[in-house]
Design an enzyme around this catalytic site. Structure first.
Site, mmCIF file in Angstrom:
data_model
loop_
_atom_site.group_PDB
_atom_site.id
_atom_site.type_symbol
_atom_site.label_atom_id
_atom_site.label_comp_id
_atom_site.label_asym_id
_atom_site.label_seq_id
_atom_site.Cartn_x
_atom_site.Cartn_y
_atom_site.Cartn_z
ATOM 1 N N SER A 7 1.000 -1.319 -0.034
ATOM 2 C CA SER A 7 0.002 -0.031 0.068
ATOM 3 C C SER A 7 0.697 1.294 0.057
ATOM 4 O O SER A 7 1.863 1.494 0.971
ATOM 5 C CB SER A 7 -0.810 0.189 1.347
ATOM 6 O OG SER A 7 -1.304 1.408 1.274
ATOM 7 N N HIS A 32 -1.549 -1.342 -3.885
ATOM 8 C CA HIS A 32 -2.765 -0.885 -3.300
ATOM 9 C C HIS A 32 -2.772 0.521 -3.219
ATOM 10 O O HIS A 32 -1.781 1.205 -2.695
ATOM 11 C CB HIS A 32 -2.709 -1.555 -1.890
ATOM 12 C CG HIS A 32 -4.142 -1.312 -1.331
ATOM 13 N ND1 HIS A 32 -5.104 -2.163 -1.450
ATOM 14 C CD2 HIS A 32 -4.332 -0.413 -0.310
ATOM 15 C CE1 HIS A 32 -6.181 -1.678 -0.626
ATOM 16 N NE2 HIS A 32 -5.590 -0.620 -0.006
ATOM 17 N N ASP A 34 -4.760 3.812 -1.905
ATOM 18 C CA ASP A 34 -5.665 4.343 -1.112
ATOM 19 C C ASP A 34 -6.331 5.546 -1.276
ATOM 20 O O ASP A 34 -5.521 6.788 -1.136
ATOM 21 C CB ASP A 34 -5.033 4.361 0.563
ATOM 22 C CG ASP A 34 -4.989 2.787 1.257
ATOM 23 O OD1 ASP A 34 -5.948 2.282 1.122
ATOM 24 O OD2 ASP A 34 -3.768 2.657 1.501
ATOM 25 N N MET A 36 -8.638 8.580 -0.346
ATOM 26 C CA MET A 36 -9.465 9.114 0.811
ATOM 27 C C MET A 36 -9.953 10.408 0.518
ATOM 28 O O MET A 36 -9.248 11.330 -0.161
ATOM 29 C CB MET A 36 -8.919 9.056 1.980
ATOM 30 C CG MET A 36 -7.994 7.794 2.303
ATOM 31 S SD MET A 36 -7.323 7.914 4.039
ATOM 32 C CE MET A 36 -6.213 6.452 4.086
ATOM 33 N N HIS A 65 -8.475 1.181 -3.342
ATOM 34 C CA HIS A 65 -9.463 0.931 -2.244
ATOM 35 C C HIS A 65 -10.194 2.471 -2.211
ATOM 36 O O HIS A 65 -9.461 3.422 -1.744
ATOM 37 C CB HIS A 65 -8.604 0.740 -1.397
ATOM 38 C CG HIS A 65 -9.450 0.591 0.159
ATOM 39 N ND1 HIS A 65 -8.559 0.559 1.337
ATOM 40 C CD2 HIS A 65 -10.627 0.611 0.389
ATOM 41 C CE1 HIS A 65 -9.500 0.361 2.517
ATOM 42 N NE2 HIS A 65 -10.747 0.552 1.797
ATOM 43 N N MET A 67 -11.977 4.955 -0.345
ATOM 44 C CA MET A 67 -12.743 5.232 1.039
ATOM 45 C C MET A 67 -13.381 6.611 0.576
ATOM 46 O O MET A 67 -12.750 7.813 1.090
ATOM 47 C CB MET A 67 -11.565 5.388 1.949
ATOM 48 C CG MET A 67 -11.211 4.068 2.377
ATOM 49 S SD MET A 67 -9.619 4.045 3.192
ATOM 50 C CE MET A 67 -8.688 3.762 1.818
ATOM 51 N N MET A 136 -11.383 -5.151 6.282
ATOM 52 C CA MET A 136 -10.480 -4.026 6.940
ATOM 53 C C MET A 136 -10.101 -4.651 8.421
ATOM 54 O O MET A 136 -10.953 -4.921 9.144
ATOM 55 C CB MET A 136 -11.213 -2.507 7.124
ATOM 56 C CG MET A 136 -11.360 -1.899 5.993
ATOM 57 S SD MET A 136 -9.851 -1.573 4.900
ATOM 58 C CE MET A 136 -8.658 -0.579 6.157
ATOM 59 N N ASP A 174 -6.593 -5.745 4.972
ATOM 60 C CA ASP A 174 -5.881 -4.462 4.991
ATOM 61 C C ASP A 174 -5.915 -4.010 6.473
ATOM 62 O O ASP A 174 -7.053 -3.446 6.992
ATOM 63 C CB ASP A 174 -6.709 -3.582 4.175
ATOM 64 C CG ASP A 174 -5.786 -2.305 3.669
ATOM 65 O OD1 ASP A 174 -4.968 -1.955 4.359
ATOM 66 O OD2 ASP A 174 -6.820 -1.349 3.188
HETATM 67 C C1 DX5 Z 1 -5.942 2.254 6.085
HETATM 68 C C2 DX5 Z 1 -5.678 1.991 4.539
HETATM 69 C C3 DX5 Z 1 -4.495 0.866 4.371
HETATM 70 C C4 DX5 Z 1 -3.368 1.166 4.775
HETATM 71 C C5 DX5 Z 1 -2.684 0.154 5.766
HETATM 72 O O1 DX5 Z 1 -7.162 3.084 6.103
HETATM 73 O O2 DX5 Z 1 -6.897 1.549 3.794
HETATM 74 O O3 DX5 Z 1 -4.407 0.324 2.908
HETATM 75 O O4 DX5 Z 1 -2.365 1.797 4.063
HETATM 76 O O5 DX5 Z 1 -1.683 0.545 6.354
HETATM 77 P P1 DX5 Z 1 -0.874 -0.474 7.360
HETATM 78 O O6 DX5 Z 1 -0.256 -1.660 6.608
HETATM 79 O O7 DX5 Z 1 0.394 0.433 7.727
HETATM 80 O O8 DX5 Z 1 -1.721 -0.824 8.406
HETATM 81 ZN ZN ZN Z 2 -6.494 0.365 1.912
#
Ligand code: DX5
Ligand code: ZN
Length: 224
Positions: A7, A32, A34, A36, A65, A67, A136, A174
């Site tokens: 990620s 991956h 993210d 947001m 992903h 969010m 999650m 994740d």
């Molecule tokens: C959190 C993200 C993850 C994040 C995980 O909201 O969806 O993908 O990068 O990070 P680690 O592996 O550091 O917990």
């Molecule tokens: Zn994620």
């Protein structure tokens, strides 16, 4: 087969091309991303323009992903940017079935994500439509958080359901996946392991991706 999905949330955003190349050399098999929006989760990251830039630097699948609120509005833009897998939150979709169809209609693999407080059983009606289910194991929004142990039950349940329903979705996890938790998530049945901090946190993505993947593969060999 167990796969590592680094990620980029914990990568150096000013050096993303180098960071993903290093993670790929270390054995990462998808990237991956993210996304947001500051509404669905209390943080803001990146959107389709960054995905389009990443696309120019890797052939690995881009695992986006989302969010975000109203993901339907952005699905065409992610398709144009070159996203391959798009996961949307059960909690963010008023018409989840429609949203998953929309992702597939745009030529991408649809996936559904559940927050730590959401039950796996709520997904049963859509399990036949998805490429993977993302569990999650932290509350989404930030990297480097502590793994929530109850997630292991959800991974096990998804594995049972896949057999009972004769489906073929993959199980992704994740949040908080690192050396101290990776064996447990693999034993529970996770196959796509997202890891941010454990890969990019120390600035040695190749070395740390390789170490984590090897630990995952050792756990997989001990699991029937
Ligand atoms: C959190 C993200 C993850 C994040 C995980 O909201 O969806 O993908 O990068 O990070 P680690 O592996 O550091 O917990
Ligand atoms: Zn994620």
């Amino acid at each position: 087969m167990v796969e590592l999905v680094p990620s980029i949330l914990s990568a150096d955003f000013a050096r993303l091309a180098e960071e993903i190349a290093a993670a790929e050399r270390g054995g990462g098999s998808a990237i991956h991303v993210d996304v947001m929006d500051g509404h669905f989760v209390p943080n803001i990251t990146l959107g389709p323009p960054v995905v389009a830039s990443l696309r120019k630097h890797t052939k690995l699948p881009l695992d986006c992903h989302l969010m975000i609120e109203n993901p339907d509005e952005f699905i065409p833009a992610f398709a144009d940017a070159g996203a391959n897998w798009v996961s949307v939150h059960y909690e963010a979709c008023r018409h989840l079935h429609r949203t998953l169809e929309l992702i597939a209609q745009h030529g991408m693999e649809p996936a559904v994500v559940i927050n730590p407080a959401t039950m796996v059983e709520l997904l049963i009606p859509v399990l036949g439509m998805v490429h993977h289910v993302l569990v999650m194991s932290v509350n989404p929004g930030f990297g480097g958080q502590k793994f929530i142990l109850y997630s292991l039950n959800k991974i096990r349940r998804l594995k049972e359901l896949r057999q009972e329903l004769r489906l073929s979705y993959r199980i992704e996890v994740d949040g908080g996946v690192a050396h101290d938790t990776v064996a447990a998530v693999v034993e529970a049945g996770a196959e796509l392991l997202v890891a941010g901090n454990a890969v990019f946190g120390e600035g040695h993505a190749e070395r740390d991706a390789r170490g984590l993947l090897e630990a995952a593969q050792r756990a997989a060999m001990l699991t029937v």
